[in-house]
Scaffold this motif. Sequence first.
Motif, mmCIF file in Angstrom:
data_model
loop_
_atom_site.group_PDB
_atom_site.id
_atom_site.type_symbol
_atom_site.label_atom_id
_atom_site.label_comp_id
_atom_site.label_asym_id
_atom_site.label_seq_id
_atom_site.Cartn_x
_atom_site.Cartn_y
_atom_site.Cartn_z
ATOM 1 N N SER A 47 62.903 6.452 5.293
ATOM 2 C CA SER A 47 62.067 7.899 5.499
ATOM 3 C C SER A 47 62.238 8.048 3.433
ATOM 4 N N ALA A 48 61.154 7.194 2.490
ATOM 5 C CA ALA A 48 61.338 7.367 1.295
ATOM 6 C C ALA A 48 61.045 8.481 0.709
ATOM 7 N N GLU A 49 60.812 9.842 1.348
ATOM 8 C CA GLU A 49 61.237 11.200 0.762
ATOM 9 C C GLU A 49 62.646 11.215 0.556
ATOM 10 N N ASP A 50 63.862 11.054 1.282
ATOM 11 C CA ASP A 50 64.837 11.555 2.170
ATOM 12 C C ASP A 50 65.777 10.230 1.396
ATOM 13 N N ASN A 51 65.097 9.076 1.617
ATOM 14 C CA ASN A 51 65.556 7.924 1.260
ATOM 15 C C ASN A 51 66.834 7.435 2.291
ATOM 16 N N ARG A 52 66.316 7.351 3.240
ATOM 17 C CA ARG A 52 67.029 6.852 4.169
ATOM 18 C C ARG A 52 66.517 6.669 5.492
ATOM 19 N N PHE A 53 67.207 5.944 6.889
ATOM 20 C CA PHE A 53 66.810 5.218 7.971
ATOM 21 C C PHE A 53 67.525 6.688 9.518
ATOM 22 N N TYR A 54 66.133 6.463 9.741
ATOM 23 C CA TYR A 54 65.759 7.431 10.403
ATOM 24 C C TYR A 54 66.759 6.883 11.801
ATOM 25 N N GLY A 55 67.719 7.390 12.080
ATOM 26 C CA GLY A 55 68.650 7.403 13.495
ATOM 27 C C GLY A 55 67.530 6.706 14.561
ATOM 28 N N ALA A 56 66.895 7.029 14.694
ATOM 29 C CA ALA A 56 65.555 7.606 15.815
ATOM 30 C C ALA A 56 64.261 7.682 15.481
ATOM 31 N N ILE A 57 63.298 7.454 16.528
ATOM 32 C CA ILE A 57 62.186 7.735 15.957
ATOM 33 C C ILE A 57 61.411 8.547 17.392
ATOM 34 N N LEU A 67 64.528 -2.656 -2.132
ATOM 35 C CA LEU A 67 65.611 -1.392 -1.862
ATOM 36 C C LEU A 67 66.694 -1.489 -1.014
ATOM 37 N N GLY A 68 67.233 -2.636 -0.974
ATOM 38 C CA GLY A 68 68.353 -2.003 -0.484
ATOM 39 C C GLY A 68 69.714 -1.711 -1.031
ATOM 40 N N TRP A 69 69.505 -2.936 -2.278
ATOM 41 C CA TRP A 69 70.428 -2.026 -3.653
ATOM 42 C C TRP A 69 70.501 -0.928 -4.112
ATOM 43 N N GLN A 70 69.197 -0.518 -3.959
ATOM 44 C CA GLN A 70 68.889 1.439 -5.186
ATOM 45 C C GLN A 70 69.358 1.774 -3.848
ATOM 46 N N GLY A 71 68.728 1.619 -2.028
ATOM 47 C CA GLY A 71 69.717 2.192 -1.074
ATOM 48 C C GLY A 71 71.098 1.668 -1.086
ATOM 49 N N LEU A 72 71.829 1.267 -1.006
ATOM 50 C CA LEU A 72 72.901 1.488 -1.388
ATOM 51 C C LEU A 72 73.689 2.655 -2.286
ATOM 52 N N LYS A 73 73.115 2.455 -3.620
ATOM 53 C CA LYS A 73 73.960 3.257 -4.845
ATOM 54 C C LYS A 73 73.218 4.280 -3.872
#
Length: 486
Positions: A257-267, A307-313
Amino acid sequence: MRLLVKLCFALTFSVSAGASEYPLPTGEEWLTHAQQGLAPYWLMPEAQGEPVGNFPTFRCDDGSLMKLQQLCSELKQGWMEPHYAREYTRMKSRQTYAYGVLFHLTGDPQALKLAKAGVDYLLSELRDIENGGFYSFTINGNPGLEWTQRTSQDLSYALVGLAMYYYLTRDKEVEKVLIDTQAFIFEHYKDIELNELKWVIKNGDGQSNHQRELVAQLDQINAYMLLVTPLLPEPFQSQWRSDLDWLIESMIDNYYSAEDNRFYGAIHDKFAKQQSARHNDYGHTVKAFWMTYLSGRMLDNGGFEELGWQGLKYITDAAASTALIYQVDRYFSDELKLRWKGLRQIPIWISGPYDYSVSSWQWAELAQASMTLHMLEGSQTKHLHYTHNLYFDAWVDHEFGGVGMSPKSVKAFHWGNGYHQFEHALVGYLSAQQHYNQPATLHYALPLTDDLAVSPYYYQAKTQAKTQIGTDQVPILKVEFIDVTP
């Protein structure tokens, strides 16, 4: 399923002393943590199984085996009860991984021997020769599910110990099993229409084939593919690289989710995406960003890396909170109480934006992500000064060894054993050696040759020295790395 320990919190970040007064642990301290803090629980005879390699799924905090007629209090959990009769393949494989890391860090031949015993038991007793893959669990030695009811996550974690052992030894039999099982998973679980791996093929054991789960994709990468892919011969390496690229694309397209900057656990439904729903915690999403970054670096894909680097931060910043010290210092040793005397609150990790609790595996995943950022750009030190020392002191059971889902407790059950704590120790050691500008020394069960490339886990480095310290029967290669970087 996980057990969370409540840590009371304060939303403001305020400490009365500078982090520089509590330096980051050295590499030697990480090795001591692995050898004296973690290893005693996993080297007990009770941990080794009958026969050795058949590592038990359930054990009490003192290391003793579970007795149904007289359950220890830490295993007397309602959510555990349906699983007491089961011996889980994933846990035997995760424990195999733990022994592999202990050998990797220390060169201890006993740890290597136990890892080999785990591998032998997995291959001889828990492979499904008729259908393919591995049994998810056994009951009295018999497979507990039809092969189509096994989750793709369980199949991935059946390989985590084999992957570590292959990384250490380049064992050809293990290599073939890894190749065959990965092909089995992608042949039977790949859903072209949905562009992802299925959770299960057929309903059963409380799982549905309508479920769409992040870990069905993520844990293929995390458990074995990222570590093994660079080591494989052709044409398998190219195929795995292609499959790894597809998995990352699948995770981003379906679960990010670009809006929440996270990965959903399930969809599979709108409720599964809610922040409070299963697997929608900082631990799972930071692991997804970590795998995205590391896979992007290996695949030379700048988009994945960024994407991974920005997400980690973003996630490590979001997960950084504080606890009022008087509400958590009951877990501290007298030494730490004295050392942190005068502090009003201390940095901790939390599970999610609406969940100010944390479990040890989430703590480990967040710390590993934070250490990766620190290795990349020197950031994250303020938090790590405290959270590393807190982990060593409050989470570790210094009487019997090991780390549980609660501080010092609940250490061996159907979702908890040595896997996360030993990976955390390995990444911690590599990060510390880089921080203090010291070479990182790791051990492999390999002969001394010039044509066999080795690397420090998921990271890159220059090889400074190689030394053969084992015997002809058990070759142990000690390697010194410099300039370790993610």
